[in-house]
Design a protein around this motif. Structure first.
Motif, PDB file in Angstrom:
ATOM      1  N   GLU A 133     -14.122  -3.040  58.126  1.00  0.00           N
ATOM      2  CA  GLU A 133     -12.899  -3.191  58.927  1.00  0.00           C
ATOM      3  C   GLU A 133     -12.079  -1.911  59.014  1.00  0.00           C
ATOM      4  OE1 GLU A 133     -14.257  -7.197  57.834  1.00  0.00           O
ATOM      5  OE2 GLU A 133     -13.988  -5.332  56.715  1.00  0.00           O
ATOM      6  N   ILE A 134     -12.145  -1.054  57.998  1.00  0.00           N
ATOM      7  CA  ILE A 134     -11.347   0.173  58.036  1.00  0.00           C
ATOM      8  C   ILE A 134     -12.224   1.417  57.952  1.00  0.00           C
ATOM      9  CG2 ILE A 134      -9.274  -0.935  57.149  1.00  0.00           C
ATOM     10  CD1 ILE A 134      -9.851   0.217  54.443  1.00  0.00           C
ATOM     11  N   ASN A 135     -13.506   1.248  58.272  1.00  0.00           N
ATOM     12  CA  ASN A 135     -14.426   2.371  58.434  1.00  0.00           C
ATOM     13  C   ASN A 135     -14.597   3.208  57.168  1.00  0.00           C
ATOM     14  OD1 ASN A 135     -16.214   3.802  60.131  1.00  0.00           O
ATOM     15  ND2 ASN A 135     -14.689   5.406  60.471  1.00  0.00           N
ATOM     16  N   ILE A 136     -14.621   2.559  56.008  1.00  0.00           N
ATOM     17  CA  ILE A 136     -14.919   3.269  54.762  1.00  0.00           C
ATOM     18  C   ILE A 136     -16.391   3.071  54.454  1.00  0.00           C
ATOM     19  CG2 ILE A 136     -14.512   3.338  52.282  1.00  0.00           C
ATOM     20  CD1 ILE A 136     -11.628   2.769  52.764  1.00  0.00           C
ATOM     21  N   LYS A 137     -17.113   4.162  54.377  1.00  0.00           N
ATOM     22  CA  LYS A 137     -18.566   4.138  54.222  1.00  0.00           C
ATOM     23  C   LYS A 137     -18.975   3.648  52.834  1.00  0.00           C
ATOM     24  CE  LYS A 137     -19.133   8.072  57.360  1.00  0.00           C
ATOM     25  NZ  LYS A 137     -19.645   9.456  57.467  1.00  0.00           N
ATOM     26  N   PRO A 138     -20.239   3.257  52.686  1.00  0.00           N
ATOM     27  CA  PRO A 138     -20.752   2.899  51.356  1.00  0.00           C
ATOM     28  C   PRO A 138     -20.569   4.055  50.378  1.00  0.00           C
ATOM     29  CG  PRO A 138     -22.295   2.205  53.051  1.00  0.00           C
ATOM     30  CD  PRO A 138     -21.248   3.021  53.744  1.00  0.00           C
ATOM     31  N   TRP A 139     -20.315   3.699  49.125  1.00  0.00           N
ATOM     32  CA  TRP A 139     -20.010   4.681  48.088  1.00  0.00           C
ATOM     33  C   TRP A 139     -21.137   5.694  47.898  1.00  0.00           C
ATOM     34  CZ3 TRP A 139     -16.374   7.077  45.764  1.00  0.00           C
ATOM     35  CH2 TRP A 139     -16.506   7.612  44.492  1.00  0.00           C
ATOM     36  N   GLY A 140     -22.381   5.266  48.054  1.00  0.00           N
ATOM     37  CA  GLY A 140     -23.502   6.173  47.852  1.00  0.00           C
ATOM     38  C   GLY A 140     -23.438   7.403  48.727  1.00  0.00           C
ATOM     39  N   SER A 141     -23.002   7.251  49.974  1.00  0.00           N
ATOM     40  CA  SER A 141     -22.897   8.393  50.878  1.00  0.00           C
ATOM     41  C   SER A 141     -21.498   8.994  50.866  1.00  0.00           C
ATOM     42  CB  SER A 141     -23.273   7.979  52.301  1.00  0.00           C
ATOM     43  OG  SER A 141     -22.517   6.859  52.720  1.00  0.00           O
ATOM     44  N   LEU A 142     -20.470   8.166  50.729  1.00  0.00           N
ATOM     45  CA  LEU A 142     -19.105   8.684  50.752  1.00  0.00           C
ATOM     46  C   LEU A 142     -18.824   9.590  49.560  1.00  0.00           C
ATOM     47  CD1 LEU A 142     -16.297   8.824  51.951  1.00  0.00           C
ATOM     48  CD2 LEU A 142     -15.752   6.649  50.849  1.00  0.00           C
ATOM     49  N   ALA A 143     -19.378   9.258  48.390  1.00  0.00           N
ATOM     50  CA  ALA A 143     -19.171  10.095  47.211  1.00  0.00           C
ATOM     51  C   ALA A 143     -19.669  11.512  47.455  1.00  0.00           C
ATOM     52  CB  ALA A 143     -19.879   9.480  45.998  1.00  0.00           C
ATOM     53  N   GLY A 144     -20.791  11.635  48.152  1.00  0.00           N
ATOM     54  CA  GLY A 144     -21.312  12.958  48.487  1.00  0.00           C
ATOM     55  C   GLY A 144     -20.405  13.698  49.446  1.00  0.00           C
ATOM     56  N   GLU A 145     -19.830  12.995  50.417  1.00  0.00           N
ATOM     57  CA  GLU A 145     -18.918  13.628  51.373  1.00  0.00           C
ATOM     58  C   GLU A 145     -17.642  14.099  50.675  1.00  0.00           C
ATOM     59  OE1 GLU A 145     -18.172  11.176  54.727  1.00  0.00           O
ATOM     60  OE2 GLU A 145     -20.297  10.915  55.226  1.00  0.00           O
ATOM     61  N   LEU A 146     -17.153  13.294  49.734  1.00  0.00           N
ATOM     62  CA  LEU A 146     -15.968  13.697  48.985  1.00  0.00           C
ATOM     63  C   LEU A 146     -16.250  14.950  48.154  1.00  0.00           C
ATOM     64  CD1 LEU A 146     -14.762  10.165  47.866  1.00  0.00           C
ATOM     65  CD2 LEU A 146     -13.463  11.742  49.295  1.00  0.00           C
ATOM     66  N   LYS A 147     -17.432  15.016  47.556  1.00  0.00           N
ATOM     67  CA  LYS A 147     -17.816  16.187  46.776  1.00  0.00           C
ATOM     68  C   LYS A 147     -17.886  17.423  47.647  1.00  0.00           C
ATOM     69  CE  LYS A 147     -21.223  17.622  43.320  1.00  0.00           C
ATOM     70  NZ  LYS A 147     -22.469  17.199  42.582  1.00  0.00           N
ATOM     71  N   GLU A 148     -18.429  17.253  48.845  1.00  0.00           N
ATOM     72  CA  GLU A 148     -18.498  18.377  49.780  1.00  0.00           C
ATOM     73  C   GLU A 148     -17.098  18.782  50.235  1.00  0.00           C
ATOM     74  OE1 GLU A 148     -19.838  21.450  51.858  1.00  0.00           O
ATOM     75  OE2 GLU A 148     -21.071  20.186  50.535  1.00  0.00           O
ATOM     76  N   GLY A 149     -16.212  17.793  50.429  1.00  0.00           N
ATOM     77  CA  GLY A 149     -14.835  18.107  50.800  1.00  0.00           C
ATOM     78  C   GLY A 149     -14.128  18.892  49.721  1.00  0.00           C
ATOM     79  N   ASN A 150     -14.436  18.596  48.459  1.00  0.00           N
ATOM     80  CA  ASN A 150     -13.837  19.348  47.352  1.00  0.00           C
ATOM     81  C   ASN A 150     -14.235  20.814  47.396  1.00  0.00           C
ATOM     82  OD1 ASN A 150     -12.660  16.997  46.373  1.00  0.00           O
ATOM     83  ND2 ASN A 150     -14.299  16.586  44.915  1.00  0.00           N
ATOM     84  N   ARG A 151     -15.444  21.086  47.835  1.00  0.00           N
ATOM     85  CA  ARG A 151     -15.909  22.471  47.879  1.00  0.00           C
ATOM     86  C   ARG A 151     -15.170  23.280  48.948  1.00  0.00           C
ATOM     87  NH1 ARG A 151     -21.350  20.099  47.868  1.00  0.00           N
ATOM     88  NH2 ARG A 151     -22.182  20.075  45.731  1.00  0.00           N
ATOM     89  N   ARG A 152     -14.682  22.580  49.979  1.00  0.00           N
ATOM     90  CA  ARG A 152     -14.047  23.302  51.089  1.00  0.00           C
ATOM     91  C   ARG A 152     -12.689  23.876  50.716  1.00  0.00           C
ATOM     92  NH1 ARG A 152     -16.250  18.928  54.319  1.00  0.00           N
ATOM     93  NH2 ARG A 152     -14.222  17.882  54.400  1.00  0.00           N
ATOM     94  N   MET A 153     -12.032  23.279  49.738  1.00  0.00           N
ATOM     95  CA  MET A 153     -10.708  23.771  49.356  1.00  0.00           C
ATOM     96  C   MET A 153     -10.543  23.688  47.847  1.00  0.00           C
ATOM     97  SD  MET A 153      -6.906  22.622  50.695  1.00  0.00           S
ATOM     98  CE  MET A 153      -7.251  23.195  52.367  1.00  0.00           C
ATOM     99  N   LYS A 154     -10.412  24.838  47.205  1.00  0.00           N
ATOM    100  CA  LYS A 154     -10.239  24.885  45.759  1.00  0.00           C
ATOM    101  C   LYS A 154      -8.871  24.309  45.370  1.00  0.00           C
ATOM    102  CE  LYS A 154     -13.210  28.945  45.178  1.00  0.00           C
ATOM    103  NZ  LYS A 154     -13.283  30.336  44.690  1.00  0.00           N
TER     104      LYS A 154
END
Length: 457
Positions: free
Chosen positions: A178-199
């Motif tokens: 309903e609010i477009n939050i992806k499954p944790w298995g893939s979203l966790a990887g995206e969050l990790k990649e987002g962390n790399r973009r900004m220290k």
């Protein structure tokens, strides 16, 4: 070829994709929905011991350790439950009592089905009641020592010190359509990649929260901390009201969680009860400012103050000042604040990865099944369910998230080894570590007040 490689190749050979042929859209389970209902023999290395929070499984089930669980106990809360999942000989059935809010029930059942696919033949016969609501239903005050009735076992997404509800991983691990939050298995990887973009040191030096404030008084209190609410004093908090209807109309372009890790501090505050946002906030590498919670999910009882998060009071008169002190302390001690953020992020990345989510489900259900004092059977009004009955006819984001979180082959390794229950010494050590963290926070706050009074900021 070593034994682990051999078992991995065997597992890869036993793939079982969805059978969604045109003739299978009648919502019936194919006869060969699993390649084998017998446990896969894995000859790999000794699996690791499960994360420490698995020990709370023993505590959640302790009310029934002596008495066991009868069918009468299981059936007693059916008026409060949303559905009754039953596992018999590796097949899943469900008796539905009432629809849950949104698709909580759908994705919870989907998660159970994926557990069966990940560990075929390892999930014991089961019979349980599941409640998808926010608030606990088995209150301790109704089952005091000496009471005639035993508390009924009810599974739900969060627990409370004053309730007996059994904590189970929530639906959002497989997606919140309903609010477009992806499954944790893939979203966790995206969050990790987002962390790399900004220290961490490059992020905005403020505390950030975005959500629906209308579901709890503490969230409404949080609005007073925003600079727009207190223009004459900056509490170093940036608070945003999430309008989900507007987000839906605009295609969720402003609610991508992987793009929201741009502040040094992120606030976790409960809603009506616990919030699924907990894992997303911890995963951000930002220092989590955790407003004192009343509820817990299945992993959060192992989180420690000043190691995984900075504690914030829930006192309405003090919450804004508490956030301000935390931000000022962190900006004055960036290495220590960054370390707390990274430790919280490491915790969810390493200890709450999907492999352990499934292992937690498996170990909890195995321990629960040991307590049953009867042989589960298929209820008269239950229907068989499998991945095909749920995913083949699904549409839109629900279909996409099911495809994304589908377990396509059995696990290549055995589940982690269940740790023993707490004894008096280890249980006391848990609370001492939490108390020591809180005392450390108070010490730093006293230092903050001294430096503030002497204009050292």
């Amino acid at each position: 070829m070593n034994s682990f490689q051999a078992s991995e190749n065997l597992s890869r050979a036993k793939t079982f994709p969805l059978n969604c042929s045109r003739g299978n859209l009648s919502k019936t389970c194919p006869a060969n929905d699993l390649p084998s209902r017998q446990a896969l023999k894995i000859q790999g290395p000794q699996p690791p011991t499960c994360p420490d929070y698995f020990r709370w499984i023993h505590e959640d089930l302790r009310p029934w350790m002596k008495s066991g669980i009868t069918k009468e106990m299981v059936m007693a809360p059916r008026k409060a439950a949303n559905f009754r999942p039953v596992i018999v000989k590796g097949k899943a059935y469900v008796e539905t009592y009432r629809k849950s809010f949104q698709t909580r029930d759908t994705f919870t059942l989907w998660g159970i089905l994926q557990l069966l696919r990940r560990y075929p033949g390892r999930v014991p016969d089961l019979d349980l009641m599941f409640h998808c609501g926010d608030m606990p239903v088995v209150l301790r005050e109704n089952f005091r020592p000496g009471a005639r009735r035993q508390p009924p076992p009810v599974f739900r997404y969060c627990g409370h010190e004053e309730a007996f509800d059994i904590v189970f991983p929530d639906w959002s691990f497989w997606g919140w359509a309903e609010i477009n939050i992806k499954p944790w298995g893939s979203l966790a990887g995206e969050l990790k990649e987002g962390n790399r973009r900004m220290k961490w040191e490059e992020r905005q030096p403020y505390a950030y929260w975005k959500g629906n404030p209308q579901v709890s008084q503490t969230r409404l209190d949080l609005l007073d901390c925003n600079i727009t609410s207190a223009p004459n004093f900056d509490y170093k908090a940036r608070i945003y009201n999430q309008d989900w209807l507007k987000e839906q109309e605009e295609g969720y372009k402003n609610s991508n969680l992987a793009d929201q890790c741009i502040h040094r501090y992120k606030i976790y505050v409960e809603g009506r009860s616990w919030s699924v946002s907990h894992k997303y906030i911890l995963a951000c590498d930002s220092t989590t400012l955790l407003v004192r919670p009343s509820f817990h999910d299945f992993f959060s009882r192992s989180l420690l103050p000043l190691k995984h998060y900075w504690p914030i009071t829930d006192d309405a008169a003090e919450i804004c000042a508490s956030i301000r002190r935390a931000v000022d302390w962190g900006n004055a001690n960036p290495a220590a604040a960054q370390a707390i953020g990274e430790e919280g992020s490491r915790f969810v990345a390493e200890q709450v990865k999907m492999e352990y989510v499934y292992d937690y489900m498996l170990q909890l259900l195995k321990e629960y099944a040991k307590l049953l004092r009867y042989r589960p059977s298929v209820p008269e009004k239950a229907v068989e369910i499998c991945s095909e009955t749920m995913a083949c006819a699904a549409e839109g984001r629900a279909k996409r998230f099911m495809d994304e979180s589908l377990v396509e082959r059995p696990a290549v390794a055995a589940p982690c080894v269940m740790p023993p229950p707490f004894d008096a010494a280890s249980f006391g050590a848990v609370w001492r570590r939490k108390e020591e963290g809180m005392e450390g926070m108070k010490s730093w706050e006293r230092e903050y007040e001294y430096r503030r009074d002497h204009n050292q900021f």
